[in-house]
Scaffold this active site. Structure first.
Site, PDB file in Angstrom:
ATOM      1  N   CYS A   1      -5.802  -2.275  -3.321  1.00 41.81           N
ATOM      2  CA  CYS A   1      -4.363  -2.073  -3.532  1.00 41.81           C
ATOM      3  C   CYS A   1      -3.809  -3.104  -4.520  1.00 41.81           C
ATOM      4  CB  CYS A   1      -3.623  -2.099  -2.208  1.00 41.81           C
ATOM      5  SG  CYS A   1      -3.883  -3.570  -1.195  1.00 41.81           S
ATOM      6  N   TYR A   2      -3.974  -4.383  -4.227  1.00 40.44           N
ATOM      7  CA  TYR A   2      -3.460  -5.402  -5.140  1.00 40.44           C
ATOM      8  C   TYR A   2      -4.090  -5.293  -6.537  1.00 40.44           C
ATOM      9  CZ  TYR A   2      -1.628  -7.850  -0.960  1.00 40.44           C
ATOM     10  OH  TYR A   2      -0.966  -8.199   0.190  1.00 40.44           O
TER      11      TYR A   2
END
Length: 307
Positions: free
Chosen positions: A117-118
């Site tokens: 995600c990041y």
């Protein structure tokens, strides 16, 4: 010809549940999931994964490696949503908008590793700028990101929504040993030659991410300007259905960034904020950590692989 059979291994976790929900009702594929009593049976899982057309692994890193190793049927294709293979050269990195040829690579791949995600936000911002020479590959990069607590998996969700929810902090910075597992993934796929500084945090909201990267224009080569950075990102993602680069006039009118603004979508919104007086720029990415940051990206890759 029967519809392709898609097996979701680990469909009871946060990512697996969302993938299952996004695929529910589709008639162009068949979903295979195991009954609760068989989910931890190695023989039954191996049988299921070797009988499907595409397997989506929504597992911790260790079990994901074991599941991939259990495949003996050469026709089976895999999307791994864990971080087990994200820097493995034998797996295709599942970020379709990363480069002009990446969608085609994913479409023909046998093994696809879903981005973290990041890293999705960080790589989306950095890679085009590094490729264009606007940011040096060895530039000292600092990344700060705040995610909804669902990014911590079922345990974190239970902490906020279960019986002990009252004990959950409203905001917490973590990764203080500066060894977060996403950092090598960012370094590799953003084309950096120096390890970036990455500091993540969780807020007391279920899902969504705001990720920011500060820059000093005087430290960039060739007198780079905020307009050049914005134009580079705009050109790179022109025509990309799931990535939007906010126009300069709209950025100037923006007073705050809401991490939940794109929840429930597969969209990624990139902005370049600037203060010309101080020569400072802030790159930002807003997206759903369970959408473009996980399940949405997995379904996008699945669709590419299904043609």
């Amino acid at each position: 010809m029967s519809a392709p059979l898609v097996f979701i291994d680990g469909d009871q976790g946060t990512t697996g549940l969302q993938i299952h929900e996004r695929l529910r009702g589709r008639t162009d594929l068949q979903l295979l999931t195991l009954p609760e009593g068989e989910r931890k049976d190695p023989a039954r899982r191996a049988e299921a994964i070797n009988s499907c057309d595409i397997a989506i692994l929504c597992l911790p890193d260790g079990p994901a490696r074991e599941a991939a190793a259990s495949i003996v049927n050469p026709a089976v294709r895999v999307i791994d949503a864990s971080s087990a293979h994200r820097t493995d050269a034998e797996w295709v990195y599942g970020f379709p908008e990363m480069s002009t040829e990446q969608s085609a690579r994913i479409a023909s791949a046998r093994r696809v590793t879903n981005p973290g995600c990041y890293p999705t936000g960080a790589i989306a911002l950095l890679r085009p700028l590094v490729q264009a020479g606007l940011i040096p590959a060895d530039h000292p990069i600092a990344i700060h990101a705040v995610s909804g607590y669902s990014g911590g998996g079922r345990a974190r969700v239970d902490q906020h929504e279960g019986a002990a929810a009252v004990q959950a902090p409203a905001f917490q910075v973590y990764g203080l040993k500066l060894a977060h597992k996403h950092t090598p993934e960012i370094e590799k796929h953003a084309l950096l030659t120096e390890r970036p500084f990455f500091l993540p945090a969780y807020g007391a909201f279920r899902q969504g991410i705001v990720l920011t990267i500060p820059l000093l224009l005087r430290q960039l080569p060739g007198g780079a300007t905020a307009d050049q950075l914005q134009a580079c990102l705009h050109d790179h993602y022109a025509g990309a259905r799931h990535v939007e680069v906010v126009a300069t006039e709209d950025v100037q009118a923006t007073e705050h960034l809401d991490p939940q603004a794109l929840n429930g979508t597969n969209q990624l919104r990139l902005s370049v904020f600037a203060n010309p007086q101080h020569g400072q720029v802030l790159l930002s990415a807003v997206f759903d950590n369970l959408g473009k940051g996980a399940s949405g990206a997995a379904v996008q890759n699945l669709d590419l692989m299904l043609g």
